[in-house]
Design a protein around this motif. Structure first.
Motif, short mmCIF file in Angstrom:
data_model
loop_
_atom_site.label_atom_id
_atom_site.label_comp_id
_atom_site.label_asym_id
_atom_site.label_seq_id
_atom_site.Cartn_x
_atom_site.Cartn_y
_atom_site.Cartn_z
N ILE A 42 0.84 -1.20 0.00
CA ILE A 42 0.00 0.00 0.00
C ILE A 42 0.88 1.25 0.00
N TRP A 43 1.94 1.26 0.80
CA TRP A 43 2.85 2.42 0.81
C TRP A 43 3.49 2.61 -0.57
N THR A 44 3.88 1.51 -1.20
CA THR A 44 4.46 1.61 -2.55
C THR A 44 3.45 2.21 -3.52
N CYS A 45 2.20 1.79 -3.40
CA CYS A 45 1.13 2.34 -4.24
C CYS A 45 0.99 3.84 -4.03
N ASP A 54 -3.52 7.41 8.92
CA ASP A 54 -2.90 6.13 9.26
C ASP A 54 -2.08 6.32 10.52
N LYS A 55 -1.79 5.20 11.19
CA LYS A 55 -1.02 5.27 12.43
C LYS A 55 0.47 5.07 12.21
N LEU A 58 4.70 7.12 6.77
CA LEU A 58 4.12 8.32 6.16
C LEU A 58 5.17 9.40 5.93
N THR A 59 6.12 9.50 6.83
CA THR A 59 7.12 10.56 6.68
C THR A 59 8.12 10.29 5.56
N THR A 60 8.05 9.12 4.93
CA THR A 60 8.93 8.84 3.81
C THR A 60 8.41 9.43 2.50
N PHE A 61 7.15 9.87 2.49
CA PHE A 61 6.63 10.41 1.23
C PHE A 61 5.63 11.56 1.40
N ILE A 89 8.25 17.61 11.48
CA ILE A 89 7.79 16.58 12.42
C ILE A 89 8.95 15.66 12.80
N LEU A 90 9.86 15.42 11.87
CA LEU A 90 11.03 14.60 12.19
C LEU A 90 11.96 15.32 13.17
N ALA A 91 11.95 16.63 13.12
CA ALA A 91 12.81 17.42 14.01
C ALA A 91 12.14 17.70 15.35
N THR A 92 10.87 17.26 15.48
CA THR A 92 10.12 17.53 16.71
C THR A 92 9.56 16.22 17.25
#
Length: 228
Positions: free
Chosen positions: A167-170, A185-186, A191-194, A215-218
């Motif tokens: 699903i993530w690939t899609c 999604d949880k 999610l942060t990869t795309f 969000i990655l920095a927090t």
């Protein structure tokens, strides 16, 4: 593409949303995050006219669709993959796809290219599919409406890790093709990869919004609002 401002909603006397603001631009991927019961699905239902908002505005490409009937929201270019999938159980895979078909770049051949498993199972009834296959079909059915914005509620809930990865690939492919996406999604790490931006809600209110880099920095955002 989508602008939601001051959205309020309730079930009877129980207020659930208290002024939700969010937007999705053309080709943008935005997540709607929060713990269970915080108002994420209610937000989506209010956008699609499945729950009439008490206040606020839902605007799609400049057209005010606040409280419009669901079919009018769909006609405006929003495709919906609901929580629980809600495919037609007594129609086969191909019939499910044709039921929502609208002319455009997405047709059955492209859906089968995206999800080869659906082609293999095209003669099977909806209730004969696994949970992962049903989710693929729900995504394919929404794409067959040729939407300008895809909205997915709990995109990978309850799915096996391998299916979740599919699903993530899609979704990454859809983003690469310029599809706008609003996703609940949880799996924040995936999610942060795309995704481009994130909106976090708590008890029916937006409590944080920012880019993936932010969000990655927090990390305390996840600790405060997303962890159970």
């Amino acid at each position: 593409m989508l602008d939601v401002t001051g959205l309020e909603a309730a079930y009877g006397d129980s207020r659930i949303l208290f002024g939700i603001d969010l937007s999705v631009g053309d080709g943008e991927v935005v997540t709607l995050l929060g713990r269970n019961g915080m108002g994420k699905t209610t937000t989506i239902k209010s956008i699609f006219g499945l729950l009439p908002p008490r206040a606020g505005r839902v605007v799609v490409d400049g057209a005010d669709l606040t409280g419009a009937a669901p079919h009018l929201v769909a006609r405006a270019g929003l495709g919906y993959v609901p929580e629980g999938r809600q495919i037609f159980p007594t129609l086969n895979v191909e019939e499910n796809l044709r039921a929502t078909a609208k002319p455009g770049k997405w047709d059955i051949a492209r859906i089968y290219e995206l999800f080869p498993r659906l082609k293999e199972r095209r003669r099977n009834m909806g209730n004969q599919l696994s949970g992962g296959e049903q989710q693929m079909l729900a995504i394919g059915r929404a794409l067959m409406t040729n939407p300008r914005l895809m909205v997915l509620d709990e995109a990978t809930e309850g799915l096996a890790p391998l299916i979740r990865a599919d699903i993530w690939t899609c979704l990454r492919r859809l983003k690469d093709e310029g599809e706008a996406i609003l996703v609940i999604d949880k799996n924040v790490d995936a999610l942060t990869t795309f995704a481009d931006r994130h909106v976090v809600i708590e008890k029916g209110r937006v409590v944080w919004t920012g880019t993936t880099a932010e969000i990655l920095a927090t990390p305390d955002v996840k600790d405060r609002f997303l962890h159970v």
